[in-house]
Design a protein around this motif. Structure first.
Motif, mmCIF file in Angstrom:
data_model
loop_
_atom_site.group_PDB
_atom_site.id
_atom_site.type_symbol
_atom_site.label_atom_id
_atom_site.label_comp_id
_atom_site.label_asym_id
_atom_site.label_seq_id
_atom_site.Cartn_x
_atom_site.Cartn_y
_atom_site.Cartn_z
ATOM 1 N N THR A 59 0.630 -1.205 -0.107
ATOM 2 C CA THR A 59 -0.036 0.207 0.157
ATOM 3 C C THR A 59 0.977 1.293 -0.184
ATOM 4 O O THR A 59 0.511 2.284 -0.761
ATOM 5 C CB THR A 59 -1.031 0.011 1.181
ATOM 6 N N VAL A 60 2.134 1.094 0.845
ATOM 7 C CA VAL A 60 2.847 2.408 0.855
ATOM 8 C C VAL A 60 3.653 2.459 -0.333
ATOM 9 O O VAL A 60 3.579 3.691 -1.020
ATOM 10 C CB VAL A 60 3.874 2.061 1.958
ATOM 11 N N ILE A 61 3.928 1.488 -1.184
ATOM 12 C CA ILE A 61 4.569 1.527 -2.472
ATOM 13 C C ILE A 61 3.524 2.139 -3.365
ATOM 14 O O ILE A 61 3.832 2.901 -4.294
ATOM 15 C CB ILE A 61 5.069 0.125 -2.874
ATOM 16 N N ARG A 62 2.300 1.573 -3.401
ATOM 17 C CA ARG A 62 1.441 2.009 -4.496
ATOM 18 C C ARG A 62 1.016 3.589 -4.162
ATOM 19 O O ARG A 62 1.038 4.183 -5.115
ATOM 20 C CB ARG A 62 0.036 1.306 -4.085
ATOM 21 N N ASN A 63 1.139 4.037 -2.890
ATOM 22 C CA ASN A 63 1.009 5.544 -2.625
ATOM 23 C C ASN A 63 2.131 6.455 -3.079
ATOM 24 O O ASN A 63 1.962 7.540 -3.655
ATOM 25 C CB ASN A 63 0.556 5.817 -1.190
ATOM 26 N N ILE A 64 3.166 5.852 -2.808
ATOM 27 C CA ILE A 64 4.341 6.563 -3.304
ATOM 28 C C ILE A 64 4.416 6.705 -4.866
ATOM 29 O O ILE A 64 4.748 7.948 -5.341
ATOM 30 C CB ILE A 64 5.821 5.795 -2.755
ATOM 31 N N VAL A 65 4.213 5.744 -5.464
ATOM 32 C CA VAL A 65 4.181 5.827 -6.877
ATOM 33 C C VAL A 65 3.054 6.549 -7.429
ATOM 34 O O VAL A 65 3.203 7.497 -8.228
ATOM 35 C CB VAL A 65 3.777 4.297 -7.639
ATOM 36 N N ARG A 66 1.803 6.520 -6.967
ATOM 37 C CA ARG A 66 0.771 7.637 -7.165
ATOM 38 C C ARG A 66 1.247 9.040 -7.004
ATOM 39 O O ARG A 66 0.864 9.879 -7.683
ATOM 40 C CB ARG A 66 -0.589 7.304 -6.237
ATOM 41 N N ASP A 67 1.857 9.094 -5.761
ATOM 42 C CA ASP A 67 2.320 10.668 -5.343
ATOM 43 C C ASP A 67 3.178 10.982 -6.439
ATOM 44 O O ASP A 67 3.397 12.565 -6.817
ATOM 45 C CB ASP A 67 2.993 10.841 -4.052
ATOM 46 N N MET A 68 4.250 10.174 -6.730
ATOM 47 C CA MET A 68 5.249 10.490 -7.887
ATOM 48 C C MET A 68 4.770 10.873 -9.123
ATOM 49 O O MET A 68 4.943 12.015 -9.934
ATOM 50 C CB MET A 68 6.212 9.687 -8.129
ATOM 51 N N ALA A 69 3.629 10.157 -9.455
ATOM 52 C CA ALA A 69 2.794 10.759 -10.648
ATOM 53 C C ALA A 69 2.111 11.791 -10.886
ATOM 54 O O ALA A 69 2.180 12.625 -11.626
ATOM 55 C CB ALA A 69 1.997 9.290 -10.964
ATOM 56 N N ARG A 70 1.648 12.274 -9.650
ATOM 57 C CA ARG A 70 0.879 13.381 -9.386
ATOM 58 C C ARG A 70 2.020 14.637 -9.571
ATOM 59 O O ARG A 70 1.496 15.754 -9.936
ATOM 60 C CB ARG A 70 0.222 13.607 -8.107
ATOM 61 N N ALA A 71 3.103 14.211 -8.834
ATOM 62 C CA ALA A 71 4.050 15.410 -8.741
ATOM 63 C C ALA A 71 4.593 15.788 -10.264
ATOM 64 O O ALA A 71 4.859 16.858 -10.761
ATOM 65 C CB ALA A 71 5.082 14.939 -8.098
ATOM 66 N N ARG A 72 4.764 14.811 -10.968
ATOM 67 C CA ARG A 72 5.224 14.919 -12.549
ATOM 68 C C ARG A 72 4.193 15.759 -13.171
ATOM 69 O O ARG A 72 4.599 16.246 -14.094
ATOM 70 C CB ARG A 72 5.552 13.387 -12.975
ATOM 71 N N LYS A 73 2.839 15.385 -13.100
ATOM 72 C CA LYS A 73 1.933 16.143 -13.796
ATOM 73 C C LYS A 73 1.869 17.855 -13.460
ATOM 74 O O LYS A 73 1.666 18.419 -14.559
ATOM 75 C CB LYS A 73 0.663 15.628 -13.347
ATOM 76 N N ILE A 74 2.560 18.012 -12.299
ATOM 77 C CA ILE A 74 2.419 19.506 -11.834
ATOM 78 C C ILE A 74 3.778 20.004 -12.421
ATOM 79 O O ILE A 74 3.824 21.133 -12.788
ATOM 80 C CB ILE A 74 2.538 19.497 -10.208
ATOM 81 N N ARG A 75 4.910 19.368 -12.458
ATOM 82 C CA ARG A 75 6.105 20.035 -12.696
ATOM 83 C C ARG A 75 6.164 19.890 -14.457
ATOM 84 O O ARG A 75 5.402 18.985 -15.014
ATOM 85 C CB ARG A 75 7.393 18.985 -12.140
ATOM 86 N N PRO A 76 6.988 20.993 -14.942
ATOM 87 C CA PRO A 76 7.294 21.021 -16.469
ATOM 88 C C PRO A 76 8.059 19.498 -16.767
ATOM 89 O O PRO A 76 8.714 18.942 -15.774
ATOM 90 C CB PRO A 76 7.943 22.164 -16.509
ATOM 91 N N VAL A 77 7.979 19.138 -17.666
ATOM 92 C CA VAL A 77 8.612 17.936 -18.391
ATOM 93 C C VAL A 77 10.316 18.028 -18.206
ATOM 94 O O VAL A 77 10.862 19.065 -18.556
ATOM 95 C CB VAL A 77 8.279 17.685 -19.698
ATOM 96 N N GLU A 78 11.016 17.209 -17.618
ATOM 97 C CA GLU A 78 12.339 17.133 -17.599
ATOM 98 C C GLU A 78 13.154 16.845 -18.948
ATOM 99 O O GLU A 78 12.484 15.469 -19.432
ATOM 100 C CB GLU A 78 12.858 16.424 -16.426
ATOM 101 N N VAL A 79 14.201 17.507 -19.309
ATOM 102 C CA VAL A 79 14.696 16.937 -20.428
ATOM 103 C C VAL A 79 16.144 16.662 -20.100
ATOM 104 O O VAL A 79 16.571 17.542 -19.808
ATOM 105 C CB VAL A 79 14.598 17.850 -21.615
ATOM 106 N N ASN A 80 16.794 15.533 -20.564
ATOM 107 C CA ASN A 80 18.057 15.347 -20.295
ATOM 108 C C ASN A 80 18.772 15.591 -21.485
ATOM 109 O O ASN A 80 19.268 14.622 -22.198
ATOM 110 C CB ASN A 80 18.218 13.641 -19.819
ATOM 111 N N VAL A 81 19.239 16.998 -21.425
ATOM 112 C CA VAL A 81 20.189 17.299 -22.630
ATOM 113 C C VAL A 81 21.012 18.183 -21.866
ATOM 114 O O VAL A 81 21.012 18.927 -21.161
ATOM 115 C CB VAL A 81 19.204 18.425 -23.735
ATOM 116 N N SER A 82 22.337 17.819 -22.802
ATOM 117 C CA SER A 82 23.763 18.617 -22.258
ATOM 118 C C SER A 82 23.586 20.072 -22.568
ATOM 119 O O SER A 82 23.003 20.303 -23.732
ATOM 120 C CB SER A 82 24.743 18.033 -22.785
ATOM 121 N N PRO A 83 23.997 20.944 -21.807
ATOM 122 C CA PRO A 83 23.982 22.256 -22.162
ATOM 123 C C PRO A 83 24.713 22.791 -23.454
ATOM 124 O O PRO A 83 24.460 23.560 -23.888
ATOM 125 C CB PRO A 83 24.407 23.272 -21.061
#
Length: 166
Positions: A59-83
C-alpha cells in the motif's frame, strides 16, 4: 534491524511490485527505499498482530508511486540534454553590427582591393575565377587580397584577433 528484516523477507516482492508500477527499475529501487524508510518511521504500526506487513508495504509503495505521478503532472517535463547541445538563439543585432562593420571596411578600401574581396569572399570565387572575372592575373588577385585583408586588420585591430576578419 527492522529494515533489514523487512527487506530480507519482502524486498524481492516489493521491488517486483514497484517495477511493475513504475516500469523503471531504478525508479522502483527508489520507491522501495522510500517505503522501507516509512516502515522504519512507523515501526509501531507494523508490530501489531493484526497487521499484514506485506499488505502495508505494498500500500505504501502504491501511494508513493501515485504521489510521484501526481508530482510529475504538476512539474514541467524534464529533458536530459547537455547544455552543449542546446541551440542558443542567435542575436540578430550582432549580425547587423557585423554587416555594418564589413560594409564600412569595404567602403574604405580602394576599388581594386574591394573588388577582389567581393569576388573571393562574397561571391565565393576561387583565385582563378576572380582573376578571370576581373581580367587580371591570379598573382595580382592573391596580392590584392593579401593587402586588402591587411588593411582591414589595421582598420579593425580588435576584430582581427577574434577571427572576425579573414
Amino acid at each position: 534491524m527492522l529494515v533489514r528484516s523487512l527487506y530480507e523477507h519482502h524486498g524481492r516482492a516489493m521491488l517486483a511490485y514497484a517495477t511493475h508500477l513504475t516500469r523503471d527499475r531504478s525508479q522502483a529501487e527508489d520507491v522501495v527505499q522510500e517505503a522501507l524508510v516509512r516502515a522504519w518511521r512507523h515501526a509501531d504500526l507494523l508490530s501489531g498482530e493484526n497487521v499484514s506487513v506485506r499488505g502495508w508495504l505494498f500500500t505504501v509503495i502504491r501511494n508513493i508511486v501515485r504521489d510521484m505521478a501526481r508530482a510529475r503532472k504538476i512539474r514541467p517535463v524534464e529533458v536530459n540534454v547537455s547544455p552543449d547541445v542546446i541551440p542558443l538563439e542567435e542575436d540578430h543585432a550582432d549580425s547587423v553590427v557585423d554587416s555594418m562593420v564589413v560594409a564600412d571596411g569595404l567602403s574604405r578600401l580602394s576599388d581594386e582591393h574591394r573588388q577582389v574581396l567581393e569576388q573571393m569572399y562574397l561571391r565565393g570565387s576561387t583565385v582563378v575565377q576572380a582573376a578571370k572575372a576581373l581580367g587580371i592575373p591570379p598573382g595580382t588577385v592573391k596580392s590584392r587580397a593579401y593587402y586588402a585583408i591587411r588593411a582591414l586588420r589595421q582598420m579593425y585591430p580588435n576584430l582581427a584577433g577574434e577571427g572576425q576578419v579573414a
